[in-house]
Design a protein around this motif. Structure first.
Motif, PDB file in Angstrom:
ATOM      1  N   ASP A   1       0.911  -1.150   0.114  1.00  0.00           N
ATOM      2  CA  ASP A   1      -0.167  -0.227  -0.024  1.00  0.00           C
ATOM      3  C   ASP A   1       0.959   1.303   0.111  1.00  0.00           C
ATOM      4  N   ALA A   2       0.412   2.235  -0.756  1.00  0.00           N
ATOM      5  CA  ALA A   2       1.296   3.407  -0.691  1.00  0.00           C
ATOM      6  C   ALA A   2       1.455   4.203   0.571  1.00  0.00           C
ATOM      7  N   PHE A   3       0.452   4.047   1.400  1.00  0.00           N
ATOM      8  CA  PHE A   3       0.569   4.477   2.713  1.00  0.00           C
ATOM      9  C   PHE A   3       1.617   3.999   3.525  1.00  0.00           C
ATOM     10  N   LEU A   4       2.131   2.599   3.326  1.00  0.00           N
ATOM     11  CA  LEU A   4       3.157   2.254   3.889  1.00  0.00           C
ATOM     12  C   LEU A   4       4.519   2.544   3.449  1.00  0.00           C
ATOM     13  N   LYS A   5       4.453   2.790   2.034  1.00  0.00           N
ATOM     14  CA  LYS A   5       5.872   3.414   1.364  1.00  0.00           C
ATOM     15  C   LYS A   5       6.132   4.926   2.126  1.00  0.00           C
TER      16      LYS A   5
END
Length: 170
Positions: free
Chosen positions: A53-57
């Motif tokens: 997920d982009a949030f984790l990136k």
């Protein structure tokens, strides 16, 4: 069971006393898992982060949100940034990141269709980006990405790390 190219890569890393770390999005941990199944895994694999997920990136590896918005989470630019930031997170000799589109619903376009995979590796300060478009179902695309990652590492090892039977020359 890992593919022959993954086993060959793991053995080549072990022969040179090198270790690797991964930041995985599209492969969702499969790259680390395949290397973990090799007999040299205890000396070769440092670990990996799954940041699907982009949030984790953004929150784990601190990829800037504006970079993700500008280029999309599945892009060469974000993949390079993941690999770059992984270097400060997991100590290793080689750092590799992978993003891409294994199924519809991401940032696919006519120029970036489903099957597009981005790999980025840092090895001895050298930054190498790779873009491939694979055909197949999601699992086939992931396995092709894993093999391409191993091929990329194998291609770079002789350029940066020479190995002989008697000594390792760096």
């Amino acid at each position: 069971m890992p593919s022959e190219i993954v086993k060959e890569c793991s053995k080549a890393l072990a022969e040179r006393g090198l270790c690797i770390a991964f930041a995985e999005s599209a492969t969702a941990g499969r790259l680390s898992a395949e290397f973990s199944l090799c007999s040299e895994s205890g000396t070769v694999l440092k670990g990996g982060l799954v940041c699907y997920d982009a949030f984790l990136k953004q929150t784990i590896l601190h990829v800037p949100a504006d970079m993700i918005r500008t280029f999309t989470p599945e892009s060469a630019e974000v993949t390079q940034e993941l690999a770059h930031r992984l270097q400060t997170f997991i100590p290793a000799d080689i750092h590799m990141a992978v993003t891409g589109l294994t199924c519809p619903g991401g940032s696919e376009t006519a120029e970036k269709p489903v099957g597009t995979v981005f790999l980025h590796v840092y090895i001895k300060g050298k930054s190498i980006g790779i873009r491939e478009v694979f055909k197949g179902n999601p699992e086939e695309i992931v396995l092709k990405a894993v093999d391409r990652a191993a091929e990329a590492i194998l291609a770079e090892l002789p350029k940066h790390f020479q190995h002989t039977d008697d000594q390792l020359l760096i």
